[in-house]
Design a protein around this motif. Structure first.
Motif, short mmCIF file in Angstrom:
data_model
loop_
_atom_site.label_atom_id
_atom_site.label_comp_id
_atom_site.label_asym_id
_atom_site.label_seq_id
_atom_site.Cartn_x
_atom_site.Cartn_y
_atom_site.Cartn_z
N SER A 1 14.32 52.07 79.01
CA SER A 1 15.71 51.69 78.75
C SER A 1 16.40 52.64 77.78
N ARG A 2 15.66 53.45 77.05
CA ARG A 2 16.26 54.41 76.13
C ARG A 2 16.83 55.62 76.87
N ASP B 1 16.80 60.91 69.82
CA ASP B 1 16.96 59.60 69.17
C ASP B 1 16.56 59.66 67.70
N TYR C 1 9.15 53.84 66.04
CA TYR C 1 9.87 54.08 67.28
C TYR C 1 8.90 54.07 68.46
N THR D 1 15.28 56.00 62.52
CA THR D 1 14.58 54.76 62.87
C THR D 1 14.14 54.06 61.60
#
Length: 631
Positions: free
Chosen positions: A438-439, A423, A433, A429
């Motif tokens: 849910s990621r 990510d 972060y 970001t």
């Protein structure tokens, strides 16, 4: 005497280190322990040895998704898990009413005992030197890092450097309309390194964190709060832990709520808040907002949860979790005394620079300077667990770089650590972060219970998990899978006594013969319920829980594996490092810009970049096939 950039440096030039780690926080600890345990000569530079492993914010370890990161740190040979198990006040399994994909462990750590234990581990670690000092600059030649320069001019040379400066880069404390330069817990901030990094070509961004007030334990009326005990089970972060604190000896937490009066004080004083006064330049964490931010953004909510969490057996203080604020102190006092139970409480008692993580490779080596790695909040993350996970991976990959071996890059279906790093380096970001379940699109594969099965092979191969521990793991897994196989051979009929157990657990009677394994697939039945009927071998509580999960969720797990395999094929399609995206005809302008900036290593990574659509990927695949396969 060494001359660098035309400047004569003071002090002596040290012998060459393999790895130098800057910063003694949670990232720095793991980043320095990993290479030293893998046999490399390592140096940890920290501004204050007594602050190694400190916990300036919440003293918890774990939580949703974060607890799984801690399990992964353990499976990879890290230290956070073991220290948490030795120093916790309370241990609790979260989301037990939900499926195993979102369950995770959370410990209330001891603010005094945890860093004390960590400091002992670091000081006693072989191959690891430890010095106090503030790094002011890097030694860089031909865009390759060669060492670090302290503020007194002393220089230490190294093959690799890992920056884990946390929230100390040009740090400021913001309260109301005032601000002053300081790191966490009033420690000295790093004034110059941020500017030097900018000079080297790093994009620097401003981020904000925050911390709630603390109150005196005995000044709280607990009768107005709700007791929040730990979980009465043998729970641990580390797979090697075999000693547990019984529930009756754990320290409880408590729950209270904000109310209409709290919210009115906040609304009436927003102009005095650092966040709303214009003083704050950084972006705060979306998933851990200040209490004033919650009240403004969720104005329809009449109340917000506030957890009262003890900090240490050696301290008379409670951490007011969920009450982060940058209001002036007098307003904070009025706000906190509106909370039920805290009406008469005694109160015992930040913005920083980060680099743009898009400038990192998945190994956490920077694209700007070779052999320079960064980990933790300098990469824009929040939380001790995220920092420790990155620190461990940076330490591992710096070691592999010294060894001239390929980096260890965890895939999204292998670890939350892999999700987090992917990510950061693929999407970037703009706010601190925070890891969330849910990621992770494959969260049923990267569960709390199976971090060892996912990662032990890696850690054993690189030398962080030793043969004895690895053999113990193999024996455990053999016991689990042997028992699952045996359960499929045990049969029950409608005449068996097991019907009484089924009835007690609201499960339907048998109408035909079934195996023990088939019974465990029923939602209300667990392996432990079957023990009186199956002449079971002696297995640990952890093994028994794993058996239930593997049987009950077998179909879902296989489906998730099939989905992951499709993505793995994309990850196996590598993109040459020398590709010029300007040469790719029919590729959208935005795609050319994003791909040129991020330089993805695989088609899978390219597909996850914000602004890259399926049409761009199709064009890129055609180009690669024609250009590099000669078609």
């Amino acid at each position: 005497m060494l001359v660098y950039n035309g400047k004569e440096l003071k002090g002596s030039v040290s012998d060459m280190y393999d790895v130098i780690v800057v910063g003694g926080g949670h990232a720095g600890i793991e980043a320095s322990l990993a290479p030293s345990r893998m046999g490399l000569k390592t140096l940890l530079v920290t501004s204050n040895i007594n602050n190694i492993g400190s916990m300036p914010c919440n003293t918890s370890i774990g939580g949703p998704a974060k607890g799984i990161i801690v399990r992964e740190i353990d499976a990879l040979g890290g230290q956070m898990s073991k220290t948490a198990d030795k120093t916790y006040l309370q241990m609790k399994m979260l989301n037990t009413a939900k499926g195993p994909g979102v369950q995770s462990l959370r410990a209330q750590a001891d603010k005094k005992a945890y860093p004390r234990y960590m400091q002992k581990v670091v000081k006693e670690q072989e191959n690891l030197d430890l010095i106090e000092g503030m790094v002011e600059d890097l030694v860089v030649e031909d865009q390759t890092v060669k060492g670090v320069i302290l503020d007194d001019g002393t220089t230490y040379l190294s093959k690799t450097v890992i920056l884990t400066t946390g929230t100390y880069l040009k740090a400021e404390i913001l309260v109301g309309h005032s601000k002053h330069a300081s790191g966490p817990d009033q420690q000295k901030e790093s004034k110059f390194l941020s500017g030097k990094l900018k000079d080297y070509g790093f994009r620097i961004q401003r981020l904000k964190t925050g911390t709630p007030p603390r109150v005196e334990i005995n000044s709280i009326d607990y009768s107005k709060t709700s007791l929040q005990p730990g979980t009465d089970a043998k729970l641990a972060f580390s797979f090697t832990t075999d000693e547990y604190v019984p529930i009756e000896k754990q320290t409880p937490c408590y729950l209270t709520y904000t109310n209409e009066t709290t919210h009115k004080i906040i609304h009436d004083n927003l102009e005095k808040c650092a966040m709303y006064s214009g003083l704050v330049k950084g972006i705060g964490p979306r998933y851990c907002p200040s209490i004033e931010d919650k009240v403004v953004k969720f104005s329809d909510k009449p109340q917000h949860q506030i957890f009262l969490e003890p900090e240490s057996k050696e301290m008379n203080s409670i951490y007011v979790q969920g009450f982060s604020t940058s209001m002036p102190h007098d307003i904070q006092e009025r706000m906190i005394r509106t909370l039920p139970g805290l009406e008469n409480c005694t109160i015992l008692k930040y913005e920083y620079d980060a680099i743009d993580p898009l400038q990192l490779w998945p190994s956490l080596e920077t694209k700007v300077i070779k052999n320079l790695f960064t980990a933790g909040q300098i990469n824009g993350t929040s939380g001790y667990e995220e920092a420790a996970g990155q620190g461990l991976m940076a330490g591992i990959n710096a070691t592999l770089k010294v060894r001239n071996e390929a980096p260890l890059v965890l895939k999204r279906d292998e670890a939350y650590i892999g999700v987090m790093i992917d990510d950061l380096v693929t999407k970037g970001t703009k706010e601190p972060y925070r890891m969330l379940t849910s990621r992770a699109e494959y969260r049923l594969l990267i569960r709390h219970d199976n971090a060892d099965e996912r990662l032990y092979d890696y850690s054993h191969k690189i030398g962080l998990v030793k043969d004895k521990e690895y053999q113990r793991y193999q024996n455990k897994m053999k016991g689990i899978y042997d028992e699952i196989e045996r359960l499929s051979t045990i049969r029950f009929t409608p005449k068996d006594d097991i019907n009484e157990m089924l009835e007690q657990n609201n499960s339907s009677h048998l109408k035909e013969g079934v195996s023990a394994k088939e019974l465990i697939t029923r939602p209300e039945i667990t392996y432990d319920m079957m023990l009186p009927y199956i002449d079971a071998p002696e297995l640990s509580e952890e093994q028994r829980r794993r058996i239930t999960i593997l049987i009950k969720y077998a179909g879902y797990i296989e489906k998730a594996k099939r989905q992951a395999q499709k993505q793995i094929k994309m990850e196996e399609k590598h993109i040459p490092e020398d590709i010029d995206y300007e040469d790719v005809k029919n590729l959208a302008l935005e795609a050319k810009q994003k791909l040129s900036e991020i330089r993805p290593l695989t088609i899978g990574q390219a597909s996850r970049i914000s602004g890259i659509n399926p049409a761009d990927i199709s064009v890129l695949l055609i180009y690669l096939k024609q250009k590099y396969n000669g078609e």
